[in-house]
Design a protein around this motif. Sequence first.
Motif, PDB file in Angstrom:
ATOM      1  N   GLU A 110       1.387  -4.449  11.115  1.00 62.37           N
ATOM      2  CA  GLU A 110       2.295  -3.395  10.366  1.00 62.37           C
ATOM      3  C   GLU A 110       3.163  -2.073  11.146  1.00 62.37           C
ATOM      4  O   GLU A 110       4.040  -1.466  10.726  1.00 62.37           O
ATOM      5  CB  GLU A 110       1.821  -2.993   9.000  1.00 62.37           C
ATOM      6  CG  GLU A 110       1.467  -4.106   7.905  1.00 62.37           C
ATOM      7  CD  GLU A 110       0.205  -4.829   8.277  1.00 62.37           C
ATOM      8  OE1 GLU A 110      -0.439  -5.708   7.472  1.00 62.37           O
ATOM      9  OE2 GLU A 110      -0.651  -4.439   9.323  1.00 62.37           O
ATOM     10  N   ARG A 142       4.988   3.059   9.293  1.00 57.39           N
ATOM     11  CA  ARG A 142       6.518   3.065   8.972  1.00 57.39           C
ATOM     12  C   ARG A 142       7.148   4.361   9.934  1.00 57.39           C
ATOM     13  O   ARG A 142       8.367   4.425   9.706  1.00 57.39           O
ATOM     14  CB  ARG A 142       6.903   3.058   7.607  1.00 57.39           C
ATOM     15  CG  ARG A 142       6.541   4.195   6.611  1.00 57.39           C
ATOM     16  CD  ARG A 142       7.246   4.149   5.276  1.00 57.39           C
ATOM     17  NE  ARG A 142       6.680   5.324   4.450  1.00 57.39           N
ATOM     18  CZ  ARG A 142       5.686   5.107   3.546  1.00 57.39           C
ATOM     19  NH1 ARG A 142       4.891   3.999   3.482  1.00 57.39           N
ATOM     20  NH2 ARG A 142       5.032   6.167   2.714  1.00 57.39           N
ATOM     21  N   GLU A 151       0.047   2.814   5.767  1.00 57.93           N
ATOM     22  CA  GLU A 151       1.252   2.522   5.281  1.00 57.93           C
ATOM     23  C   GLU A 151       2.261   3.909   5.895  1.00 57.93           C
ATOM     24  O   GLU A 151       3.367   3.330   6.600  1.00 57.93           O
ATOM     25  CB  GLU A 151       1.777   2.180   3.881  1.00 57.93           C
ATOM     26  CG  GLU A 151       1.083   0.942   3.565  1.00 57.93           C
ATOM     27  CD  GLU A 151       1.069   0.695   1.696  1.00 57.93           C
ATOM     28  OE1 GLU A 151       1.715   1.673   1.220  1.00 57.93           O
ATOM     29  OE2 GLU A 151       0.288   0.067   1.548  1.00 57.93           O
ATOM     30  N   GLN A 200       6.980  -1.308  13.387  1.00 65.78           N
ATOM     31  CA  GLN A 200       8.167  -0.628  12.832  1.00 65.78           C
ATOM     32  C   GLN A 200       9.054   0.399  13.525  1.00 65.78           C
ATOM     33  O   GLN A 200       8.103   1.201  14.361  1.00 65.78           O
ATOM     34  CB  GLN A 200       7.883  -0.330  11.395  1.00 65.78           C
ATOM     35  CG  GLN A 200       7.122  -1.446  10.540  1.00 65.78           C
ATOM     36  CD  GLN A 200       7.034  -0.938   9.213  1.00 65.78           C
ATOM     37  OE1 GLN A 200       7.726  -0.131   8.542  1.00 65.78           O
ATOM     38  NE2 GLN A 200       5.615  -1.028   8.648  1.00 65.78           N
ATOM     39  N   ASN A 201      10.116   0.484  13.291  1.00 66.27           N
ATOM     40  CA  ASN A 201      11.033   1.578  13.955  1.00 66.27           C
ATOM     41  C   ASN A 201      10.861   1.954  14.997  1.00 66.27           C
ATOM     42  O   ASN A 201      10.620   3.250  15.632  1.00 66.27           O
ATOM     43  CB  ASN A 201      10.673   2.556  12.959  1.00 66.27           C
ATOM     44  CG  ASN A 201      11.075   2.430  11.342  1.00 66.27           C
ATOM     45  OD1 ASN A 201      11.980   2.109  11.246  1.00 66.27           O
ATOM     46  ND2 ASN A 201      10.261   3.011  10.504  1.00 66.27           N
TER      47      ASN A 201
END
Length: 434
Positions: free
Chosen positions: A130, A175, A171, A133-134
Amino acid sequence: MAFMKSAILVCVTAVLTVYLPQLWIKTRPIITSGTVEPGFEPVAKLFRKNFENGVEYPSGGSAFSVYYKGSKVVDIWGGYADSEAGRPWKEDTISTFFSTTKGMAALCIAILVDRGLLDYDKTVASYWPEFAQNGKEKVTLRMLVNHQAGLSYTSEKVTLELMEDQDALGELLARSPPAWEPGTAHGYHAITFGLYLSQVVRRADPKHRTLGQFFKQEIAEPFGIDFFIGLPLESFHRNARLMGNANSVLLSLLRGLSSPLNRQLMLAMATGKSDMSKILEVGWETVDGSVLMRPETLALEQPSAYGVGTARAIATVYGILANGGRTKEGKKLLSDNIIKKIISEAQIDGSIDRTLGLPTVNNLGFLIDEYEGSAQFGHPGSGGMQGRADPQKKIGLSYLSSYNSEFGFGDDPRFTSLQAATHKCIEELEAKRP
């Protein structure tokens, strides 16, 4: 007239309320205690003298501990754990180490690397999908521990409530985009460092423990280390009351203008060359000194700043690392091969830290420094806290105080004076040996 009398009475009462307790604190007897091995008596004498001549603050208490060649040679403490209540600092008094905690977080990662469960040169996403991202897909674990990942602050605020939920915190961290292209610069991850590392530990550890749980079960309990990342409520009664500049980073810097390092940071902040203001904006709630005296706050795991323990505990850890990763009895904490890499692979290129506005050298999560020609590694903490290892001379030492001074870069005169005295004692002892 009646109004004037009332106003004068209020003013006098306010002055007496504020200054009389301080006067009482300053006139309390100086208390120091502890033990030193033969040859280290000058360190204990200097420690007491520091309280007598004002180097140490009368409203606080402190402790200093040293391991040399695997043996404890200095273990001293003094002052007050709570000056207002008149509670003396005792042998088992604990206090907050602030960023010195990062060194213990880095050690947890090093142990997992040592066991083959992590690899510094693999991507963080290979353990934590996870995370990719980005723009973070290519961030390696080495970049993360070396403050090169561009994750010195998050896109959303980190709160105490959020830190109670590891899944939700993970989380948010996953992100959050980097502030600069990972690997192209370094900037001190003051608040996020330990939070990211704990998420990595949760995924790499076969038991899926948090970093604080891993530290407790793999380091603290097996090696008798009185240090916590997530302080148990039943141990809070030993905790010292924080004094000094813990409630204001800005006030600490302003009071510390006598420090060239503080002046450089202040200049960097004033000219927009430091990300410190952004870091504090998104994470201030978690490091505000007013919340760090609450047992429920210290019970949370914040491996960047919430480590609580004794100076003896941190000196023990660095004493083992300085002794090749093993205790005097031969019990292994970390491979000597990794310990050597901490210093030998450090890049000393004079590059400026984007957060601090200073040239700093970090490697594998530790700050690399030098003292009298001998390379050292460890980590300082806000307010003068300190822990470091000198593998060449086999010295591990730590300084802890409940009074948070304005010196947070390892240049606190309380610590530097004791460090100098310690090295002098060792030099004299070595000179006497055949």
